[in-house]
Design a protein around this motif. Structure first.
Motif, PDB file in Angstrom:
ATOM      1  N   LEU A 133     -12.366  -3.271 -20.965  1.00  0.00           N
ATOM      2  CA  LEU A 133     -11.650  -2.548 -22.368  1.00  0.00           C
ATOM      3  C   LEU A 133     -11.083  -3.657 -22.729  1.00  0.00           C
ATOM      4  O   LEU A 133     -10.937  -3.711 -24.010  1.00  0.00           O
ATOM      5  CB  LEU A 133     -11.383  -1.343 -22.197  1.00  0.00           C
ATOM      6  CG  LEU A 133     -12.587  -0.172 -22.161  1.00  0.00           C
ATOM      7  CD1 LEU A 133     -11.732   0.937 -21.886  1.00  0.00           C
ATOM      8  CD2 LEU A 133     -13.315  -0.246 -23.320  1.00  0.00           C
ATOM      9  N   LEU A 134      -9.992  -4.126 -22.092  1.00  0.00           N
ATOM     10  CA  LEU A 134      -8.743  -4.885 -22.349  1.00  0.00           C
ATOM     11  C   LEU A 134      -9.347  -6.112 -22.983  1.00  0.00           C
ATOM     12  O   LEU A 134      -8.821  -6.766 -24.103  1.00  0.00           O
ATOM     13  CB  LEU A 134      -7.916  -5.278 -21.224  1.00  0.00           C
ATOM     14  CG  LEU A 134      -6.782  -5.973 -21.432  1.00  0.00           C
ATOM     15  CD1 LEU A 134      -5.844  -5.142 -22.237  1.00  0.00           C
ATOM     16  CD2 LEU A 134      -5.727  -6.629 -20.327  1.00  0.00           C
TER      17      LEU A 134
ATOM     18  N   MET B 285      -8.403   7.781  -9.287  1.00  0.00           N
ATOM     19  CA  MET B 285      -7.472   7.134  -8.986  1.00  0.00           C
ATOM     20  C   MET B 285      -7.569   6.608  -7.087  1.00  0.00           C
ATOM     21  O   MET B 285      -6.907   5.926  -6.700  1.00  0.00           O
ATOM     22  CB  MET B 285      -6.154   7.908  -8.712  1.00  0.00           C
ATOM     23  CG  MET B 285      -5.563   7.388 -10.523  1.00  0.00           C
ATOM     24  SD  MET B 285      -5.086   5.504 -10.452  1.00  0.00           S
ATOM     25  CE  MET B 285      -5.454   5.182 -12.242  1.00  0.00           C
ATOM     26  N   GLY B 286      -8.464   7.526  -6.631  1.00  0.00           N
ATOM     27  CA  GLY B 286      -8.735   7.293  -5.366  1.00  0.00           C
ATOM     28  C   GLY B 286     -10.122   6.680  -5.048  1.00  0.00           C
ATOM     29  O   GLY B 286     -10.176   5.261  -4.489  1.00  0.00           O
ATOM     30  N   GLU B 287     -11.087   7.524  -4.760  1.00  0.00           N
ATOM     31  CA  GLU B 287     -12.449   7.102  -4.654  1.00  0.00           C
ATOM     32  C   GLU B 287     -12.988   5.967  -5.300  1.00  0.00           C
ATOM     33  O   GLU B 287     -13.399   5.042  -5.022  1.00  0.00           O
ATOM     34  CB  GLU B 287     -13.265   8.278  -4.500  1.00  0.00           C
ATOM     35  CG  GLU B 287     -14.476   7.978  -3.594  1.00  0.00           C
ATOM     36  CD  GLU B 287     -15.352   9.260  -3.620  1.00  0.00           C
ATOM     37  OE1 GLU B 287     -16.550   9.445  -3.264  1.00  0.00           O
ATOM     38  OE2 GLU B 287     -14.778  10.561  -3.761  1.00  0.00           O
ATOM     39  N   PHE B 288     -12.944   6.254  -6.645  1.00  0.00           N
ATOM     40  CA  PHE B 288     -13.678   5.237  -7.634  1.00  0.00           C
ATOM     41  C   PHE B 288     -12.489   4.305  -8.328  1.00  0.00           C
ATOM     42  O   PHE B 288     -12.696   4.103  -9.482  1.00  0.00           O
ATOM     43  CB  PHE B 288     -14.137   6.008  -8.678  1.00  0.00           C
ATOM     44  CG  PHE B 288     -15.282   6.856  -8.126  1.00  0.00           C
ATOM     45  CD1 PHE B 288     -16.432   6.549  -7.602  1.00  0.00           C
ATOM     46  CD2 PHE B 288     -15.003   8.406  -8.122  1.00  0.00           C
ATOM     47  CE1 PHE B 288     -17.388   7.395  -7.056  1.00  0.00           C
ATOM     48  CE2 PHE B 288     -15.993   9.117  -7.574  1.00  0.00           C
ATOM     49  CZ  PHE B 288     -17.211   8.764  -6.987  1.00  0.00           C
ATOM     50  N   VAL B 289     -11.337   4.057  -7.885  1.00  0.00           N
ATOM     51  CA  VAL B 289     -10.471   3.357  -8.137  1.00  0.00           C
ATOM     52  C   VAL B 289     -10.838   1.972  -8.709  1.00  0.00           C
ATOM     53  O   VAL B 289     -10.600   1.325  -9.732  1.00  0.00           O
ATOM     54  CB  VAL B 289      -8.942   3.188  -7.250  1.00  0.00           C
ATOM     55  CG1 VAL B 289      -9.472   2.318  -6.094  1.00  0.00           C
ATOM     56  CG2 VAL B 289      -7.915   2.563  -8.184  1.00  0.00           C
ATOM     57  N   PHE B 290     -11.983   1.263  -8.005  1.00  0.00           N
ATOM     58  CA  PHE B 290     -12.385  -0.009  -8.376  1.00  0.00           C
ATOM     59  C   PHE B 290     -13.178  -0.113  -9.598  1.00  0.00           C
ATOM     60  O   PHE B 290     -12.909  -0.951 -10.624  1.00  0.00           O
ATOM     61  CB  PHE B 290     -13.008  -0.622  -7.112  1.00  0.00           C
ATOM     62  CG  PHE B 290     -13.411  -1.955  -7.048  1.00  0.00           C
ATOM     63  CD1 PHE B 290     -12.414  -3.146  -7.240  1.00  0.00           C
ATOM     64  CD2 PHE B 290     -14.805  -2.385  -7.402  1.00  0.00           C
ATOM     65  CE1 PHE B 290     -12.566  -4.448  -7.482  1.00  0.00           C
ATOM     66  CE2 PHE B 290     -15.067  -3.800  -7.546  1.00  0.00           C
ATOM     67  CZ  PHE B 290     -14.047  -4.720  -7.537  1.00  0.00           C
ATOM     68  N   PRO B 291     -14.204   0.663  -9.726  1.00  0.00           N
ATOM     69  CA  PRO B 291     -14.930   0.705 -10.881  1.00  0.00           C
ATOM     70  C   PRO B 291     -14.029   1.095 -12.235  1.00  0.00           C
ATOM     71  O   PRO B 291     -14.061   0.519 -13.255  1.00  0.00           O
ATOM     72  CB  PRO B 291     -15.975   1.964 -10.759  1.00  0.00           C
ATOM     73  CG  PRO B 291     -15.842   2.630  -9.369  1.00  0.00           C
ATOM     74  CD  PRO B 291     -14.882   1.672  -8.698  1.00  0.00           C
ATOM     75  N   PHE B 292     -12.903   2.176 -12.033  1.00  0.00           N
ATOM     76  CA  PHE B 292     -12.072   2.435 -12.978  1.00  0.00           C
ATOM     77  C   PHE B 292     -11.334   1.272 -13.362  1.00  0.00           C
ATOM     78  O   PHE B 292     -11.195   0.988 -14.633  1.00  0.00           O
ATOM     79  CB  PHE B 292     -11.002   3.470 -12.459  1.00  0.00           C
ATOM     80  CG  PHE B 292     -10.045   3.901 -13.283  1.00  0.00           C
ATOM     81  CD1 PHE B 292     -10.325   4.605 -14.290  1.00  0.00           C
ATOM     82  CD2 PHE B 292      -8.722   3.459 -13.175  1.00  0.00           C
ATOM     83  CE1 PHE B 292      -9.425   5.091 -15.301  1.00  0.00           C
ATOM     84  CE2 PHE B 292      -7.725   4.028 -13.980  1.00  0.00           C
ATOM     85  CZ  PHE B 292      -7.992   5.025 -15.089  1.00  0.00           C
ATOM     86  N   GLU B 293     -10.709   0.268 -12.542  1.00  0.00           N
ATOM     87  CA  GLU B 293     -10.099  -0.700 -12.742  1.00  0.00           C
ATOM     88  C   GLU B 293     -10.824  -1.841 -13.705  1.00  0.00           C
ATOM     89  O   GLU B 293     -10.443  -2.645 -14.644  1.00  0.00           O
ATOM     90  CB  GLU B 293      -9.354  -1.469 -11.764  1.00  0.00           C
ATOM     91  CG  GLU B 293      -8.303  -0.612 -11.066  1.00  0.00           C
ATOM     92  CD  GLU B 293      -7.031  -0.329 -12.102  1.00  0.00           C
ATOM     93  OE1 GLU B 293      -6.828  -1.335 -12.874  1.00  0.00           O
ATOM     94  OE2 GLU B 293      -6.569   0.705 -11.847  1.00  0.00           O
ATOM     95  N   ILE B 294     -12.127  -1.882 -13.069  1.00  0.00           N
ATOM     96  CA  ILE B 294     -12.966  -2.952 -13.841  1.00  0.00           C
ATOM     97  C   ILE B 294     -13.320  -2.512 -15.172  1.00  0.00           C
ATOM     98  O   ILE B 294     -13.278  -3.447 -16.301  1.00  0.00           O
ATOM     99  CB  ILE B 294     -14.424  -2.806 -13.173  1.00  0.00           C
ATOM    100  CG1 ILE B 294     -14.150  -3.680 -11.636  1.00  0.00           C
ATOM    101  CG2 ILE B 294     -15.201  -3.674 -13.915  1.00  0.00           C
ATOM    102  CD1 ILE B 294     -14.376  -4.971 -11.563  1.00  0.00           C
TER     103      ILE B 294
END
Lengths: 167, 380
Positions: free
Chosen positions: A152-153, A138-147
């Motif tokens: 997946l969506l 939720m902090g450092e890697f929030v961008f890849p996580f959202e991608i």
């Protein structure tokens, strides 16, 4: 806990042998369904290794996702391949020799690289907790996580659109 | 009394420590926990079968087993002897290896999950930092072995049962995992011990609006995960003989039965741990409280079995995807609101959210009645 260190490493080596053995059986066994079962054992062994490397959360996720969900899908796919309904039908390994040559080529690169790589090691293994992972995601890697969530969506919607009957 | 078993183990270890080296004492400590679980699991299963037969018998106005021993108390032992001496039949066309492996492997996760059940204060085999996740992960592996059993039998009824089982378990696993998330949010830990400790002093999660919904969701999906009535389509005897264990006899069949009953017990124990305060309770010792709560839930399961008919396949899937899953998601939202606001307001707000969610989902899921047919060329 120090008196346990040798025991733990023995268990780790046993687990590694189980993983390797099950993996070899997976690719060499004649029957596709049995190969899937051994793949499940391989994945379980890897989960065990994670567990001993103090990555409890990853271990649980490995079991939940790979063994619980993906293996079920794999077995499902095996069942849908018509010829496999007979347990005695052998899996076709017609391209054994080309596969072996490519394998030799890849391992000629990989094995020296693995041996030469300067692995960073920690004197004391520190546990990767779910809380740390969550903060990192939720902090450092929030961008890849959202991608990844977006991908997946899209895949989900695509799957529904493909599977939908045309009224 | 509360620490009876803990003290017992402790005194055994001190006694052993007098003449054994340190590592042996640690090994004995592990062995005691393992043995306790390995004995407790199967014994629980044996007597659950008797309890179930007695209880369903009472519901159906008959006695249940009453010939072997006083009140049929030795019936499980007689059943065990019968199972062991029964002929082990393997169909000719079966995949022998997988046919043998499935019943053996299915018991392992069922026994392993006992390790994270906190039976009382300090009475957990291992306090894993991922306790709940460990339970969910291991119980999800059961599906594979049911499927392997179904496939290996080379029987159409088995295969149909196996397919149903996979569809059901994959569907119900999602609302099951989501129904635990509110508790994880509030407690901030996966550890079963931490979850019980967060509910001390009557702060049971079931007494909050989101907790009540979460409890019902977790319990229902749990019943579905262990394939019990009304979710027992994989072994629906009126349709597909016995489903995935049609071709199993003797001890192999008993192992499936054992896994199922041990899973019913652990799911009840985990539901009590997560939502009903675990071993917390007044007057009585902790381990007794957990057993009382678990057995109460098990009796509810048996009550289901005695009263409810089996779902139809489309009803089963629709219930999971159209009702339980959205409700579980909205319940997470309700728990978030409950966490964000102060004491009196949060109960009200999350109760409103939960009530609205139930209301909307109920109306969205009403079975649509076919329109009244209008006859053009005929008189009604």
């Amino acid at each position: 806990m120090n008196s346990f260190a040798p025991l733990v490493s023995v268990v780790q080596y046993v687990l590694m042998f189980i993983v390797l053995g099950a993996a070899i059986v997976t690719v060499s066994i004649g029957n596709l369904f049995r190969a899937a079962i051994f793949l499940a054992f391989t994945l379980l062994g890897v989960a065990g290794l994670y567990f001993f490397l103090h990555a409890d959360f990853i271990a649980a996720m490995q079991i939940l996702i790979y063994v619980g969900a993906i293996m079920t899908l794999v077995i499902f796919a095996v069942m849908l391949t018509g010829k496999m309904q007979d347990p005695l039908v052998a899996q076709s390994n017609r391209q054994k020799i080309p596969a072996f040559i490519i394998l030799c080529g890849v391992s000629a690169f990989l094995i020296p690289t693995i041996l030469k790589a300067p692995w960073r090691t920690l004197a004391t293994p520190h546990a990767t907790t779910a809380a740390n992972l969550g903060r990192a995601l939720m902090g450092e890697f929030v961008f890849p996580f959202e991608i990844v969530s977006l991908v997946l969506l899209v895949a989900l919607i695509g799957a529904i659109a493909t599977a939908r009957s045309d009224e | 009394m509360d620490q009876l078993f803990v003290n017992l183990k402790h005194s055994i270890l001190i006694f052993a420590g007098n003449f054994l080296p340190e590592w042996a004492v640690i090994l004995i400590s592990i062995l005691i926990s393992v043995t306790a679980i390995a004995v407790f699991g199967p014994v629980t299963m044996m007597y659950l079968t008797l309890l179930e037969r007695k209880f369903v018998g009472r519901i159906q106005n008959r006695f249940g087993p009453n010939r072997v021993g006083k009140w049929g108390l030795l019936q499980p032992l007689a059943d065990g002897v019968k199972m062991l001496t029964k002929e082990d039949i393997v169909p000719k066309g079966a995949d022998h290896f997988a046919h043998f492996l499935a019943p053996v492997a299915i018991v392992i996760p069922a026994l392993l999950v006992f390790a994270v059940v906190p039976f009382g204060r300090n009475m957990v085999a291992v306090d894993l930092s991922i306790g709940i996740l460990f339970f969910l992960a291991l119980s999800s592996t059961t599906t594979i072995w049911i499927f392997v059993a179904a496939w290996a039998s080379r029987n159409k009824f088995s295969l149909l049962g196996g397919l149903r089982s996979v569809a059901q378990m994959v569907s119900y696993e999602i609302p099951m995992v989501l129904s635990v998330v509110p508790v994880l949010m509030v407690v901030g830990s996966f550890s079963t011990v931490a979850i019980v400790e967060a509910q001390s002093g009557w702060n049971w999660f079931v007494l909050t609006p989101w907790g009540l919904i979460g409890f019902v969701l977790f319990f229902l999906t749990g019943v579905a995960e262990v394939n019990r009535t009304p979710f027992d389509l994989p072994e629906g005897e009126s349709e597909i003989v016995a489903g995935f264990h049609t071709e199993y006899s003797g001890m192999k069949f008993a192992l499936f039965y054992m896994a199922e009953f041990m899973n019913s017990f652990t799911i009840s124990a985990i539901v009590s741990t997560v939502y009903l305060g675990g071993w917390q309770g007044p007057w009585l010792p902790g381990w007794l409280w957990l057993l009382i709560k678990s057995y109460a839930l098990i009796l509810v399961m048996m009550w289901f079995r005695g009263t409810l008919p089996r779902f139809r396949v489309d009803q089963l899937m629709g219930f999971a995807w159209k009702f339980l899953l959205p409700l579980a998601l909205l319940n997470i939202f309700a728990a978030g609101v409950w966490l964000a606001f102060a004491r009196p307001v949060n109960y009200l707000l999350s109760a409103i959210i939960v009530a609205l969610a139930l209301f909307i989902l109920y109306f969205a899921n009403r079975p649509d009645m076919p329109k009244k047919r209008v006859y053009r060329y005929a008189v009604e």
